[in-house]
Design a protein around this motif. Structure first.
Motif, PDB file in Angstrom:
ATOM      1  N   SER A  85      47.934  -5.981   4.473  1.00 23.61           N
ATOM      2  CA  SER A  85      48.455  -4.620   4.301  1.00 23.61           C
ATOM      3  C   SER A  85      47.365  -3.588   4.578  1.00 23.61           C
ATOM      4  CB  SER A  85      48.997  -4.428   2.881  1.00 23.61           C
ATOM      5  OG  SER A  85      49.970  -5.399   2.601  1.00 23.61           O
ATOM      6  N   ASP A 190      51.254  -9.859  13.975  1.00 20.86           N
ATOM      7  CA  ASP A 190      51.166 -10.261  12.574  1.00 20.86           C
ATOM      8  C   ASP A 190      51.284 -11.777  12.514  1.00 20.86           C
ATOM      9  OD1 ASP A 190      51.668 -10.918   9.918  1.00 20.86           O
ATOM     10  OD2 ASP A 190      52.901  -9.156   9.527  1.00 20.86           O
ATOM     11  N   SER A 217      45.887 -13.300   7.044  1.00 20.66           N
ATOM     12  CA  SER A 217      45.892 -13.050   5.596  1.00 20.66           C
ATOM     13  C   SER A 217      45.611 -14.342   4.834  1.00 20.66           C
ATOM     14  CB  SER A 217      47.253 -12.504   5.166  1.00 20.66           C
ATOM     15  OG  SER A 217      47.271 -12.256   3.777  1.00 20.66           O
ATOM     16  N   SER A 219      47.047 -14.548   2.005  1.00 22.72           N
ATOM     17  CA  SER A 219      48.141 -14.483   1.030  1.00 22.72           C
ATOM     18  C   SER A 219      49.133 -15.642   1.112  1.00 22.72           C
ATOM     19  CB  SER A 219      48.941 -13.188   1.222  1.00 22.72           C
ATOM     20  OG  SER A 219      48.192 -12.078   0.801  1.00 22.72           O
TER      21      SER A 219
HETATM   22  C1  LIG Z   1      55.358 -10.240   7.691  1.00 20.57           C
HETATM   23  C2  LIG Z   1      54.455  -9.759   6.612  1.00 20.57           C
HETATM   24  N1  LIG Z   1      53.364  -9.054   6.960  1.00 20.57           N
HETATM   25  C3  LIG Z   1      52.511  -8.588   6.009  1.00 20.57           C
HETATM   26  C4  LIG Z   1      52.710  -8.815   4.657  1.00 20.57           C
HETATM   27  C5  LIG Z   1      51.723  -8.283   3.657  1.00 20.57           C
HETATM   28  O1  LIG Z   1      50.933  -9.346   3.129  1.00 20.57           O
HETATM   29  P1  LIG Z   1      49.487  -9.191   2.497  1.00 20.57           P
HETATM   30  O2  LIG Z   1      49.127  -7.762   2.409  1.00 20.57           O
HETATM   31  O3  LIG Z   1      49.567  -9.845   1.160  1.00 20.57           O
HETATM   32  O4  LIG Z   1      48.553  -9.942   3.427  1.00 20.57           O
HETATM   33  C6  LIG Z   1      53.852  -9.530   4.251  1.00 20.57           C
HETATM   34  C7  LIG Z   1      54.116  -9.783   2.830  1.00 20.57           C
HETATM   35  O5  LIG Z   1      55.106 -10.331   2.432  1.00 20.57           O
HETATM   36  C8  LIG Z   1      54.732 -10.027   5.258  1.00 20.57           C
HETATM   37  O6  LIG Z   1      55.823 -10.735   4.944  1.00 20.57           O
END
Ligand SMILES: Cc1ncc(COP(=O)(O)O)c(C=O)c1O
Length: 373
Positions: A85, A190, A217, A219
């Motif tokens: 993000s 992305d 990421s 995440s």
């Molecule tokens: C496609 C996509 N991009 C970006 C993000 C953001 O993720 P983060 O900021 O945790 O890396 C998300 C979160 O669900 C996502 O689904």
């Protein structure tokens, strides 16, 4: 977010909530990451790091790209960010001006649209001709360019995508990257769900174009959502602007997360994380195996990530209210499609299979019993 709040209220009042709505892994960070984070609290000052990240992590992320895709990355091109993000905010600010047209395929992750709109960009959402994966193609870009009169300033793609999990074909990505280079369009790729796929290869935009920005990421595959750490491979012409912006917006990504993330890139963590992917694969089979019975056909092919995007038109054209009703009646939380698709999302729903297999099976049983009434 409304559904998450409603789901947590349900858990508070009834204690029986089962979530098929989570956009994140249900597991903690890998064990070596947790151990390193504890250790760092004692060993490191954990002050500000250099804005683009600690050098060792930049090197390791560069090496990850070489291992995964076979291309070389200069660690100087890697910036560590506060989740992906943080990368998007800095990149959009660096690359686009108010009024710039930025293209997005529908359905898609809503934060791109919202962040770009907040910056005054003109968001050009388009319907991909590909009705199987809803991923963009050069033909879509040509059509959009003919409609708007000029190539867009930017194109944001996600593969695997949220909400669909669909993976863009490598050949198509190569063609898109070449088209964007030729037309001066910034390709923003992305790639944050890479590592979670079920047979189809995840290609990376830097295999084809160094003019693209690649976003990664910790995440999703790495199971570290709340650690707020991600990265970006920045094209040379945007490097200075991105660095200056990140220095002002965030100063740096969380220091402890940066040190600990080094361990996420090691072999011990990989074994644990690949175990999660095996669970996602089993969960996916579980969900896909029940969709006919639930009368929720797939909208797109769930090649990766941990989502199935389904057509709920047999039940509703107002998915937000419907998800609330289903939550009230069954305790099962689903994500309405409205955020992902502002036009057709009233009749779609995203099912997440990031959770534990037993919970998912129980949630599907409850839905089946409810819909059969
Ligand atoms: C496609 C996509 N991009 C970006 C993000 C953001 O993720 P983060 O900021 O945790 O890396 C998300 C979160 O669900 C996502 O689904």
């Amino acid at each position: 977010m409304e559904v998450i709040a409603a789901a947590s209220r349900r858990q508070g009042s009834h204690g029986d909530m089962l979530s098929l709505s989570a956009g994140q892994p249900s597991t903690p960070a890998p064990r070596p990451v947790l151990a390193a984070a504890r250790d760092m609290l004692d060993r490191e000052i954990l002050g500000y790091t250099p804005t683009p990240g600690i050098p060792e992590l930049r090197r390791r992320v560069a090496a990850l790209h070489t291992d995964r895709y076979g291309y070389e990355v200069d660690p100087a091109s890697v910036v560590i960010t506060t989740g992906s993000s943080g990368a998007f905010t800095a990149l959009f600010l660096a690359a686009f001006d108010p009024g710039d047209v930025v293209a997005l395929a529908r359905p898609g992750y809503p934060a791109y649209r919202n962040a770009l709109a907040a910056l005054g960009c003109e968001v050009a959402e388009f319907d991909p001709a590909d009705r199987v994966r809803f991923q963009p193609s050069v033909a879509d870009l040509e059509r959009l360019t003919a409609e708007t009169g000029a190539p867009p300033a930017g194109l944001v793609i996600a593969s695997p995508a949220n909400p669909s999990g669909a993976i863009i074909d490598a050949g198509e990505l190569a063609d898109i990257a070449a088209w964007c280079e030729a037309h001066g369009t910034l390709l923003v790729s992305d790639e944050i769900y890479h590592g979670i796929s079920f047979g189809r290869r995840c290609a990376s935009a830097w295999e084809f174009s160094r003019n693209a920005a690649v976003i990664g990421s910790f995440s999703k595959y790495f199971s570290m959502t709340g650690w707020r750490i991600g990265w970006m491979l920045v094209p040379d012409d945007l490097a200075e602007a991105v660095d200056t912006l990140l220095g002002n917006l965030n100063i740096c990504a969380p220091a402890n997360s940066q040190f600990a993330a080094l361990k996420a890139l090691g072999p011990e963590a990989a074994r644990e994380l690949d175990g999660h992917v095996e669970r996602y694969a089993a969960n996916r089979d579980l969900v896909l195996g029940r969709l006919d019975e639930l009368r929720l056909p797939l909208v797109a092919e769930p090649d990766g990530a941990f989502y199935a995007y389904v057509d709920a038109s047999a039940y509703t054209s107002d998915s937000l209210s419907w998800c609330r009703e289903v939550l009230d009646a069954t305790g099962v939380a689903l994500t309405p499609g409205v955020d992902f698709d502002s036009r057709d999302g009233g009749s779609t729903v995203r099912i997440s299979f990031a959770g534990a297999g037993g919970d998912i099976a129980a949630a599907l049983d409850r839905l089946a019993a409810h819909f059969a009434r």
